[in-house]
Design an enzyme around this catalytic site. Structure first.
Site, PDB file in Angstrom:
ATOM      1  N   ASP A 198       0.843  -1.195   0.000  1.00 37.22           N
ATOM      2  CA  ASP A 198       0.000   0.000   0.000  1.00 37.22           C
ATOM      3  C   ASP A 198       0.879   1.245   0.000  1.00 37.22           C
ATOM      4  OD1 ASP A 198      -3.227   0.513   0.860  1.00 37.22           O
ATOM      5  OD2 ASP A 198      -1.839   2.198   1.115  1.00 37.22           O
ATOM      6  N   GLY A 225     -16.258   2.317   3.562  1.00 39.21           N
ATOM      7  CA  GLY A 225     -14.949   2.969   3.550  1.00 39.21           C
ATOM      8  C   GLY A 225     -14.142   2.738   2.291  1.00 39.21           C
ATOM      9  N   HIS A 260     -10.598  -4.977  -3.647  1.00 34.86           N
ATOM     10  CA  HIS A 260      -9.259  -5.262  -3.124  1.00 34.86           C
ATOM     11  C   HIS A 260      -9.347  -5.697  -1.677  1.00 34.86           C
ATOM     12  CE1 HIS A 260     -10.145  -0.975  -2.506  1.00 34.86           C
ATOM     13  NE2 HIS A 260      -9.467  -1.078  -1.379  1.00 34.86           N
ATOM     14  N   HIS A 297      -7.167  -5.824   1.934  1.00 34.84           N
ATOM     15  CA  HIS A 297      -6.043  -5.297   2.706  1.00 34.84           C
ATOM     16  C   HIS A 297      -5.512  -6.409   3.608  1.00 34.84           C
ATOM     17  CE1 HIS A 297      -6.971  -0.926   2.001  1.00 34.84           C
ATOM     18  NE2 HIS A 297      -8.200  -1.384   1.876  1.00 34.84           N
TER      19      HIS A 297
HETATM   20  P1  5GP Z   1      -9.822   1.553   0.217  1.00 34.71           P
HETATM   21  O1  5GP Z   1     -10.004   2.716   1.160  1.00 34.71           O
HETATM   22  O2  5GP Z   1     -10.464   1.802  -1.112  1.00 34.71           O
HETATM   23  O3  5GP Z   1     -10.273   0.253   0.844  1.00 34.71           O
HETATM   24  O4  5GP Z   1      -8.275   1.371   0.054  1.00 34.71           O
HETATM   25  C1  5GP Z   1      -7.552   1.812  -1.045  1.00 34.71           C
HETATM   26  C2  5GP Z   1      -6.087   1.665  -0.679  1.00 34.71           C
HETATM   27  O5  5GP Z   1      -5.315   1.787  -1.854  1.00 34.71           O
HETATM   28  C3  5GP Z   1      -5.601   2.723   0.303  1.00 34.71           C
HETATM   29  O6  5GP Z   1      -5.039   2.067   1.442  1.00 34.71           O
HETATM   30  C4  5GP Z   1      -4.560   3.508  -0.492  1.00 34.71           C
HETATM   31  O7  5GP Z   1      -3.469   3.936   0.292  1.00 34.71           O
HETATM   32  C5  5GP Z   1      -4.155   2.519  -1.560  1.00 34.71           C
HETATM   33  N1  5GP Z   1      -3.730   3.135  -2.816  1.00 34.71           N
HETATM   34  C6  5GP Z   1      -4.405   4.092  -3.505  1.00 34.71           C
HETATM   35  N2  5GP Z   1      -3.725   4.424  -4.616  1.00 34.71           N
HETATM   36  C7  5GP Z   1      -2.613   3.647  -4.643  1.00 34.71           C
HETATM   37  C8  5GP Z   1      -1.513   3.541  -5.564  1.00 34.71           C
HETATM   38  O8  5GP Z   1      -1.428   4.217  -6.587  1.00 34.71           O
HETATM   39  N3  5GP Z   1      -0.540   2.648  -5.245  1.00 34.71           N
HETATM   40  C9  5GP Z   1      -0.602   1.865  -4.120  1.00 34.71           C
HETATM   41  N4  5GP Z   1       0.410   1.013  -3.922  1.00 34.71           N
HETATM   42  N5  5GP Z   1      -1.629   1.945  -3.237  1.00 34.71           N
HETATM   43  C10 5GP Z   1      -2.613   2.822  -3.495  1.00 34.71           C
END
Ligand code: 5GP
Ligand code: ZN
Length: 113
Positions: free
Chosen positions: A29, A92, A99, A101
């Protein structure tokens, strides 16, 4: 292709890739919330869990198996970890490509902790 995670899957946006095969890619991340914070995605675009039907649930099981292997290789299998999916706005979810985490390496707290 406007989806950021589809672009990471295609390699057009660089990321720190830890695992990839024809179905899945796992990368660090960009804004880690824990010492270990890995994002695992299906290469195929699903917006969130609401898009998963029938046979695609097998892909979800496969992703969890990859997450447990990564937990082992990152050294957090025994100390403990969290696998989380944010699905939809109030869940969230920010990035609209399904995806998972994988978080660990510290005592996790928060909504479920
Ligand atoms: P969400 O809040 O949608 O569950 O999580 C999205 C995650 O993707 C976040 O933890 C954010 O830091 C990560 N993220 C967003 N854009 C990028 C990117 O361009 N590269 C990487 N490696 N992580 C990303
Ligand atoms: Zn996508």
């Amino acid at each position: 292709m406007s989806c950021i995670f589809c672009q990471i899957g295609a390699g057009t946006i660089p990321s720190k890739v830890l695992f990839k095969d024809d179905k899945v890619i796992a990368f660090r991340d960009i804004n880690p919330q824990a010492p270990v914070h890995i994002v695992i995605i299906p290469r195929k675009h699903f917006t969130n869990l609401n898009d998963i039907k029938g046979d695609d649930f097998g892909l979800i099981a496969y992703i969890i198996s990859i997450a447990t292997e990564l937990a082992r290789s990152e050294g957090i299998a025994e100390s403990g970890y969290r696998i989380a999916v944010n699905s939809g706005k109030e869940g969230g979810q920010v990035v609209g490509h399904l995806h998972f985490h994988l978080l660990g390496g510290r005592q996790l707290t928060g909504e479920l902790g």
